[in-house]
Design a protein around this motif. Structure first.
Motif, mmCIF file in Angstrom:
data_model
loop_
_atom_site.group_PDB
_atom_site.id
_atom_site.type_symbol
_atom_site.label_atom_id
_atom_site.label_comp_id
_atom_site.label_asym_id
_atom_site.label_seq_id
_atom_site.Cartn_x
_atom_site.Cartn_y
_atom_site.Cartn_z
ATOM 1 N N SER A 238 -14.406 60.240 6.667
ATOM 2 C CA SER A 238 -15.635 59.941 7.388
ATOM 3 C C SER A 238 -16.844 60.016 7.396
ATOM 4 N N PHE A 239 -17.476 61.058 6.124
ATOM 5 C CA PHE A 239 -18.451 60.828 5.792
ATOM 6 C C PHE A 239 -19.895 60.925 6.440
ATOM 7 N N ARG A 353 -23.523 61.242 4.217
ATOM 8 C CA ARG A 353 -23.088 62.625 3.581
ATOM 9 C C ARG A 353 -24.831 62.117 3.615
ATOM 10 N N GLN A 475 -12.554 66.986 2.473
ATOM 11 C CA GLN A 475 -12.864 67.532 2.057
ATOM 12 C C GLN A 475 -12.479 68.512 1.075
ATOM 13 N N VAL A 513 -20.989 68.836 9.749
ATOM 14 C CA VAL A 513 -21.288 68.053 9.118
ATOM 15 C C VAL A 513 -22.149 69.092 8.280
ATOM 16 N N ALA A 514 -23.262 68.736 7.736
ATOM 17 C CA ALA A 514 -24.087 69.610 7.048
ATOM 18 C C ALA A 514 -22.934 70.330 5.653
ATOM 19 N N ARG A 516 -20.768 72.861 5.971
ATOM 20 C CA ARG A 516 -20.981 73.483 6.877
ATOM 21 C C ARG A 516 -19.564 74.424 6.603
ATOM 22 N N SER A 517 -18.592 73.807 6.436
ATOM 23 C CA SER A 517 -16.853 73.991 6.766
ATOM 24 C C SER A 517 -17.095 75.890 5.779
ATOM 25 N N GLN A 651 -15.410 67.079 -4.980
ATOM 26 C CA GLN A 651 -16.521 66.961 -4.413
ATOM 27 C C GLN A 651 -17.549 66.024 -4.636
ATOM 28 N N GLY A 714 -20.656 69.961 0.102
ATOM 29 C CA GLY A 714 -19.962 67.927 -0.174
ATOM 30 C C GLY A 714 -20.909 67.253 -0.075
ATOM 31 N N GLU A 715 -22.517 67.290 0.162
ATOM 32 C CA GLU A 715 -23.228 66.360 0.064
ATOM 33 C C GLU A 715 -23.897 66.777 -0.970
HETATM 34 N N1 MTE Z 1 -15.233 64.376 1.358
HETATM 35 C C1 MTE Z 1 -14.178 63.562 1.847
HETATM 36 N N2 MTE Z 1 -13.014 63.563 1.237
HETATM 37 N N3 MTE Z 1 -14.442 63.165 3.346
HETATM 38 C C2 MTE Z 1 -15.024 63.175 4.317
HETATM 39 O O1 MTE Z 1 -14.974 62.467 5.294
HETATM 40 N N4 MTE Z 1 -17.289 64.265 4.306
HETATM 41 C C3 MTE Z 1 -18.590 64.719 3.485
HETATM 42 C C4 MTE Z 1 -17.761 65.685 2.798
HETATM 43 N N5 MTE Z 1 -16.715 65.521 1.906
HETATM 44 C C5 MTE Z 1 -16.010 64.021 3.209
HETATM 45 C C6 MTE Z 1 -15.827 64.970 2.184
HETATM 46 C C7 MTE Z 1 -19.391 64.745 4.389
HETATM 47 S S1 MTE Z 1 -20.697 63.887 5.262
HETATM 48 C C8 MTE Z 1 -19.386 66.576 4.838
HETATM 49 S S2 MTE Z 1 -20.707 67.291 6.108
HETATM 50 C C9 MTE Z 1 -19.101 67.525 4.167
HETATM 51 O O2 MTE Z 1 -17.714 67.485 3.282
HETATM 52 C C10 MTE Z 1 -18.586 68.195 5.301
HETATM 53 O O3 MTE Z 1 -16.812 69.176 5.027
HETATM 54 P P1 MTE Z 1 -17.796 70.558 4.714
HETATM 55 O O4 MTE Z 1 -18.445 71.422 5.684
HETATM 56 O O5 MTE Z 1 -16.137 71.248 4.009
HETATM 57 O O6 MTE Z 1 -18.376 70.448 3.300
#
Ligand code: MTE
Ligand code: MOS
Length: 755
Positions: A238-239, A353, A475, A513-514, A516-517, A651, A714-715
């Motif tokens: 999704s990113f 992202r 992610q 988003v962000a 945050r998970s 990541q 993640g970002e």
């Molecule tokens: N990794 C994968 N494989 N697929 C995704 O869609 N999204 C990114 C990142 N890594 C994403 C990803 C984005 S935009 C965000 S904000 C974070 O993962 C969100 O996940 P987190 O809150 O677990 O870090």
């Protein structure tokens, strides 16, 4: 430090097997009896007025069931991320970008629906499109929206930049630009709406914020939110991109499904995904940086302009984020950042992202390198001299007394810099090494909600079901949540299942988003698990007839601290707890300490924590062709605590590749407001062959706001990788590139000029 058995271990992705064996059900795998397919007719002109839409011919085609236009929608026909919403589901009059949907055809097959689109007679009077920010901001510009062409504008003021520049020995200025980037997730947007007999509707969607979708779908179907159930299907990436797009097609599919009383699926083709739904904001950024001879940065003044395209979408957040992060991970007394997003007649820009941080980081870090050159100071030393430490004030004057591991990320890349920085050019090849640093706020903080609800439910056999409103989109959050629950409850990871998000069954946890998970979501899972743990410990103490302090939970047993062989299987403890009436389920909320932010100066407490990072890239440039090879890439990030080294490195690798591509190859190309490269044949983005050799070095400076000290990852690598690439190539070529992507052609052009 406490010993952990599962936290910090490279646990394999808990949903990995079903994903790689093709067992996982994606939305396109959902088949329901009587299912129909929708296809959207798109405007084709970047700006215009819809005079009429005549679907009578299309409706005569066999297998066509319905054509929806704006007038057929059931609700307010408005979506967006922040009120006042500015984006119609289908425009009733004005077209604001070429990829905008103006009608939906529903037919027995997708091909049939697509074919029927061609027989819809849409009479559109084109109007002169506004295609650049300059045109949009011109005084006499046509207003794309009634409120004007500025989507959102804010200024951050710390100290007094005039004073800061007066204290400087050198002042340098630079202008930088970045272009639009598409998410390119492997699975394009898709939603399937199924009306159920109980007067409700279920949506299976590839998405990242299921509750955001539920709210918008309910409002636009004109039903209470509780009548809508959103199930997040396995999501092929999704990113940031599926936040808005899933809302649009969710509403369209839902409307058609309700009207026809049949399931309706809308699946985008790649072209629709690129041209029709959100992209990363293009930016024009001006920097002015003042410093003393010794390298102390005295002031930074920044002006950020973000091209947000036709609708606001997440522009307000991106604008804020760009503003807060523009001055970089440096302790600077005087900062002024004006950040503005602008409407143009192009595909709307949204979350992607990094959320505005990659754009400003590229510009900021380019300018830091230029400053180093001016001052004759080593680029790493210049960063070290100004780098944020615990106790320093950030751009918003927030002070963290821990988890500011920025300087250690510089230390981590330093050996590679010393080693590669001395590489001599040889005839055909030019070598360069660049470093770049990033600061990226974790979770929403002052930008929005920072609460996550997570439930942990233990069965009598001691297996555990975790539910959280945050979505897994690749992610690895399900794996991280599994590890946290297993660690707290002393059970193996494979006793834990993290359910897919279903809005009927989990608590609204805000958007995923962000990054945050792990931090905010993980904290909620930990708290919920700890409450269940209390029941188990209490039960075990009764069973052992001893004090609760004498009990540990590990390896699936309740164990006496004084005698490791005295063990009761946790399933017996859980069963006893169940019969005794001790709760085995808990819903916990992790609530970040409230942000305290002045929305005029933008000073105050913004984020619970920042991720800090420094990347090094060592490149080899072919003098004849401009071709670049990344010979070395070292990425160091302060993540507080590594929950899962393999997943965290994954990541970093993935985000770095997106950053590298932002820096080197990707751009959405427009001509007269029409995207010229909306397919994977024409849109250059990295394949597995373009993978860069990322080596990750984690710094662990724990935050009290994350589980076991963890901060998201993640970002942040996106920004650092793009900027490090730009610095490396600029160094190799001996020319400051002020634009990303710096393509092979751009490099060849510069090298040719020099000949
Ligand atoms: N990794 C994968 N494989 N697929 C995704 O869609 N999204 C990114 C990142 N890594 C994403 C990803 C984005 S935009 C965000 S904000 C974070 O993962 C969100 O996940 P987190 O809150 O677990 O870090
Ligand atoms: Mo990520 S762009 O914050 O969804």
């Amino acid at each position: 430090m406490a010993e952990h058995t599962i936290i910090g271990k490279s646990v394999r992705k808990v949903d990995g097997i079903e994903l790689v064996t093709g067992k996982a059900k994606f939305t396109a795998d959902m088949k329901f009896p009587g299912m129909l397919y929708g296809y959207e007719l798109r405007a084709g002109v970047p700006a215009g007025i819809i005079e009429s839409i005549d679907a009578s011919e299309a409706l005569k085609e066999p297998g066509v069931h319905m054509v929806l236009t704006a007038k057929d929608l059931l609700g307010p026909n408005l979506i967006g991320v922040l009120p006042p919403f500015d984006q119609p589901v289908l425009p009733d009059r004005e077209i604001r970008y070429a990829g905008e949907s103006i009608a939906l055809v529903v037919a027995d097959t997708r091909e049939g629906a697509k074919r029927a689109c061609r027989n819809i007679k849409a009479v559109i009077t084109p109007i002169e499109p506004i295609l650049t920010m300059e045109q949009a901001l011109a005084e006499d510009a046509r207003k794309i929206h009634p409120q004007g062409n500025v989507t959102f504008s804010r200024t951050l003021t710390k100290g007094n930049v005039e004073q800061g520049f007066a204290e400087a020995d050198v002042v340098i200025e630079g202008s930088y630009t970045t272009t639009f980037q598409d998410h390119c997730y492997i699975e394009p947007e898709i939603a399937c709406a199924v009306p159920s007999g109980d007067n409700r509707i279920t949506l299976y969607v590839s998405c990242q914020s299921p509750f955001h979708i539920r709210g918008h779908v309910a409002a636009n179907l004109n039903v209470p939110a509780s009548k809508v159930k959103v199930v997040q299907a396995y999501t092929g990436g999704s990113f940031g991109g599926k936040d808005d797009a899933a809302v649009e097609i969710g509403i369209l599919a839902g409307t058609a499904a309700l009207k026809l009383g049949r399931p309706v699926t809308i699946a985008h083709e790649r072209e629709e995904s690129i041209a029709g739904t959100n992209v990363r904001h293009a930016a024009e950024i001006a920097y002015k940086t003042g410093a003393r001879k010794d390298g102390t940065i005295t002031a930074r003044q920044v002006k950020v302009l973000l091209d947000g395209g036709a609708y606001a979408s997440e522009s307000p957040f991106v604008t804020m984020k760009a503003m807060i992060h523009a001055s970089g991970p440096y302790a600077i007394d005087h900062i002024e950042v004006e950040s503005t997003s602008v409407y143009t007649n192009k595909t709307y820009a949204g979350a992607f992202r990094g959320f505005g941080v990659p754009q400003v980081t590229f510009a900021s870090e380019s300018e830091i390198d230029e400053l180093a050159k001016h001052l004759g100071i080593d680029p790493l030393e210049l960063r070290r001299k100004n780098g944020l430490k615990a106790g320093d004030k950030t751009a918003t004057s927030q002070v963290y007394d821990q988890s500011v591991g920025y300087l250690q990320t510089l230390d981590a890349v330093e050996p590679s810099l010393r080693e590669t920085g001395t590489k001599e050019n040889d005839g055909r090849y030019l070598y360069g090494t660049g470093i770049a640093s990033v600061i990226q706020g974790i979770s929403n903080g002052a930008e929005g909600v920072d609460v996550v609800g997570a439930s942990v439910q233990m069965s009598q056999d001691a297996s555990v079901l975790v539910g959280c409103g945050l979505a897994e989109m690749g992610q690895g959050s399900r794996t991280v949540f599994s590890q946290i629950a297993a660690e707290v409850l002393g059970i193996p990871v494979d006793w834990v299942t993290v359910r897919q998000v279903d809005t009927d069954a989990v608590h609204d946890s805000g958007p995923t988003v962000a990054s945050r998970s792990t931090t905010v979501g993980g904290m909620a899972v930990k708290q919920a698990a700890e409450t269940v743990r209390q029941s188990l410990v209490k039960m075990a103490s009764l069973m052992f007839k001893t004090d609760e302090s004498m009990i540990v939970l590990k390896e699936g047993f309740a164990v006496l601290t004084v005698d490791d062989t005295a063990r009761i299987p946790l399933r017996d403890v859980a069963t006893a707890a169940y019969w005794t009436g001790f709760p085995l389920m808990h819903l916990a909320f992790s609530q970040a300490e409230p942000a305290d932010f002045d929305h005029d100066t933008h000073q105050g407490r913004v984020y619970i924590a920042y991720n800090f990072g420094t990347h090094l890239m060592h490149v080899k440039v072919d003098r004849y062709t401009g071709e670049v090879e990344v010979l070395k890439h070292v990425a160091s990030h302060d993540v507080g605590k590594v929950v899962n080294p393999m997943a965290a490195s994954g990541q970093v690798e993935g985000a770095s590749l997106i950053g590298f591509a932002l820096g080197h190859m990707e751009k959405v190309e427009y001509k007269d407001g029409i995207i010229q490269n909306p397919t994977f044949a024409d849109y250059a983005f990295p394949s597995i062959r373009d993978r860069i050799p990322t080596e990750t070095i984690f710094v662990e400076d724990p935050t009290p706001h994350g589980p076991y000290g963890a901060k998201g990852i993640g970002e942040p690598p996106v920004a650092a990788a793009a900027a490090a690439f730009a610095n490396a190539v600029s160094q190799a070529v001996g020319h400051r590139f002020t634009h990303i992507p710096i393509t092979r052609e751009d490099i060849a052009a510069v090298l040719q000029e020099e000949v």
